[in-house]
Scaffold this motif. Structure first.
Motif, PDB file in Angstrom:
ATOM      1  N   ARG A  15       0.818  -1.222   0.000  1.00 58.62           N
ATOM      2  CA  ARG A  15       0.000   0.000   0.000  1.00 58.62           C
ATOM      3  C   ARG A  15       0.851   1.271   0.000  1.00 58.62           C
ATOM      4  O   ARG A  15       0.319   2.380  -0.040  1.00 58.62           O
ATOM      5  N   THR A  16       2.157   1.116   0.028  1.00 61.94           N
ATOM      6  CA  THR A  16       3.048   2.277   0.079  1.00 61.94           C
ATOM      7  C   THR A  16       2.849   3.148  -1.161  1.00 61.94           C
ATOM      8  O   THR A  16       2.969   2.684  -2.286  1.00 61.94           O
ATOM      9  N   LYS A  17       2.513   4.390  -0.931  1.00 69.10           N
ATOM     10  CA  LYS A  17       2.346   5.369  -2.011  1.00 69.10           C
ATOM     11  C   LYS A  17       3.405   6.467  -1.925  1.00 69.10           C
ATOM     12  O   LYS A  17       3.554   7.270  -2.836  1.00 69.10           O
ATOM     13  N   ARG A  18       4.135   6.455  -0.813  1.00 70.72           N
ATOM     14  CA  ARG A  18       5.118   7.505  -0.558  1.00 70.72           C
ATOM     15  C   ARG A  18       6.286   6.879   0.185  1.00 70.72           C
ATOM     16  O   ARG A  18       6.090   6.173   1.170  1.00 70.72           O
ATOM     17  N   SER A  51       5.516   8.368  -4.713  1.00 73.35           N
ATOM     18  CA  SER A  51       6.258   9.627  -4.610  1.00 73.35           C
ATOM     19  C   SER A  51       7.415   9.396  -3.645  1.00 73.35           C
ATOM     20  O   SER A  51       7.281   8.697  -2.647  1.00 73.35           O
ATOM     21  N   PHE A  52       8.527   9.972  -3.978  1.00 79.12           N
ATOM     22  CA  PHE A  52       9.737   9.781  -3.197  1.00 79.12           C
ATOM     23  C   PHE A  52      10.137  11.123  -2.617  1.00 79.12           C
ATOM     24  O   PHE A  52      10.274  12.100  -3.357  1.00 79.12           O
ATOM     25  N   VAL A  53      10.279  11.191  -1.300  1.00 77.20           N
ATOM     26  CA  VAL A  53      10.586  12.461  -0.645  1.00 77.20           C
ATOM     27  C   VAL A  53      11.850  12.342   0.196  1.00 77.20           C
ATOM     28  O   VAL A  53      12.214  11.262   0.650  1.00 77.20           O
ATOM     29  N   ASP A  75       0.174   5.655   4.311  1.00 79.86           N
ATOM     30  CA  ASP A  75       0.803   4.868   3.249  1.00 79.86           C
ATOM     31  C   ASP A  75       2.230   5.309   2.935  1.00 79.86           C
ATOM     32  O   ASP A  75       2.663   5.285   1.790  1.00 79.86           O
ATOM     33  N   THR A  76       2.944   5.727   3.978  1.00 81.71           N
ATOM     34  CA  THR A  76       4.338   6.119   3.823  1.00 81.71           C
ATOM     35  C   THR A  76       5.237   5.000   4.327  1.00 81.71           C
ATOM     36  O   THR A  76       4.961   4.371   5.343  1.00 81.71           O
ATOM     37  N   GLY A  77       6.305   4.761   3.607  1.00 79.50           N
ATOM     38  CA  GLY A  77       7.339   3.823   4.029  1.00 79.50           C
ATOM     39  C   GLY A  77       8.625   4.594   4.222  1.00 79.50           C
ATOM     40  O   GLY A  77       8.799   5.691   3.683  1.00 79.50           O
TER      41      GLY A  77
END
Length: 184
Positions: A15-18, A51-53, A75-77
């Motif tokens: 579920r990671t979106k970010r 998205s990668f931050v 949904d952040t990893g």
């Protein structure tokens, strides 16, 4: 390496979106463009839906604020970079990732042994053995300048099932089969 970390992170947390890259702000290798650009390039080309931050940390005191901020976004990893700041503060990073329920991938086995979710990186013991062979050659008279540069040859994937269960993450059987070590 960045692409592999994202592949593994999304395998354990689909579920990671970010994805947030945790790194020391003073690490010029990460901030000057080289390593960080490679990680961002791998992320955008191989994982277009993520998205990668950047999540730079000024010092150990800043860890809680940065990890809490990442954990507040669903949904952040977390991708933890291999560097002195993260390695020295590994217990704190693991505890904060667990507290904020962030699935995280770490660069070294010792993070997972201490309670982290998953790691993929060089086998430090194999690297130290390799260095010992170089020291032996130098002590026997070889000139250091004549010795070839050697890159790490062994990488290891380590998974902590207890942490996965605590985070509510299900590890795919195919990933468990590929793991060098599974901690239960």
């Amino acid at each position: 390496m960045g692409g592999k970390w994202l592949e593994l992170l999304t395998a354990v947390a689909p579920r990671t979106k970010r994805a947030a890259l945790l790194f020391g702000a003073a690490n010029t290798a990460m901030t000057s463009g080289g390593s960080l650009s490679q990680i961002f390039d791998a992320a955008t080309s191989a994982f277009p839906g993520i998205s990668f931050v950047r999540a730079p940390v000024e010092d150990a005191a800043d860890l809680e604020n940065v990890i809490a901020a990442q954990g507040s976004i669903s949904d952040t990893g977390l991708v933890v970079s291999p560097e002195p700041l993260t390695s020295i503060n590994y217990l704190r990073i693991i505890a904060l990732a667990a507290q904020h329920r962030l699935p995280a991938i770490y660069p070294y086995r010792f993070f997972v042994v201490a309670g982290g979710l998953i790691s993929y990186g060089i086998d430090l013991f194999a690297l130290y053995r390799q260095a010992g062979a170089y020291v032996d050659r130098i002590l026997r008279g070889a000139m250091p300048a004549d010795l070839p540069v050697q890159l790490p040859t062994k990488f290891e994937l380590v998974i902590n099932l207890k942490t996965a269960k605590a985070l509510g993450v299900e590890i795919p059987p195919s990933l468990l089969a590929r793991a060098d070590e599974v901690i239960e």
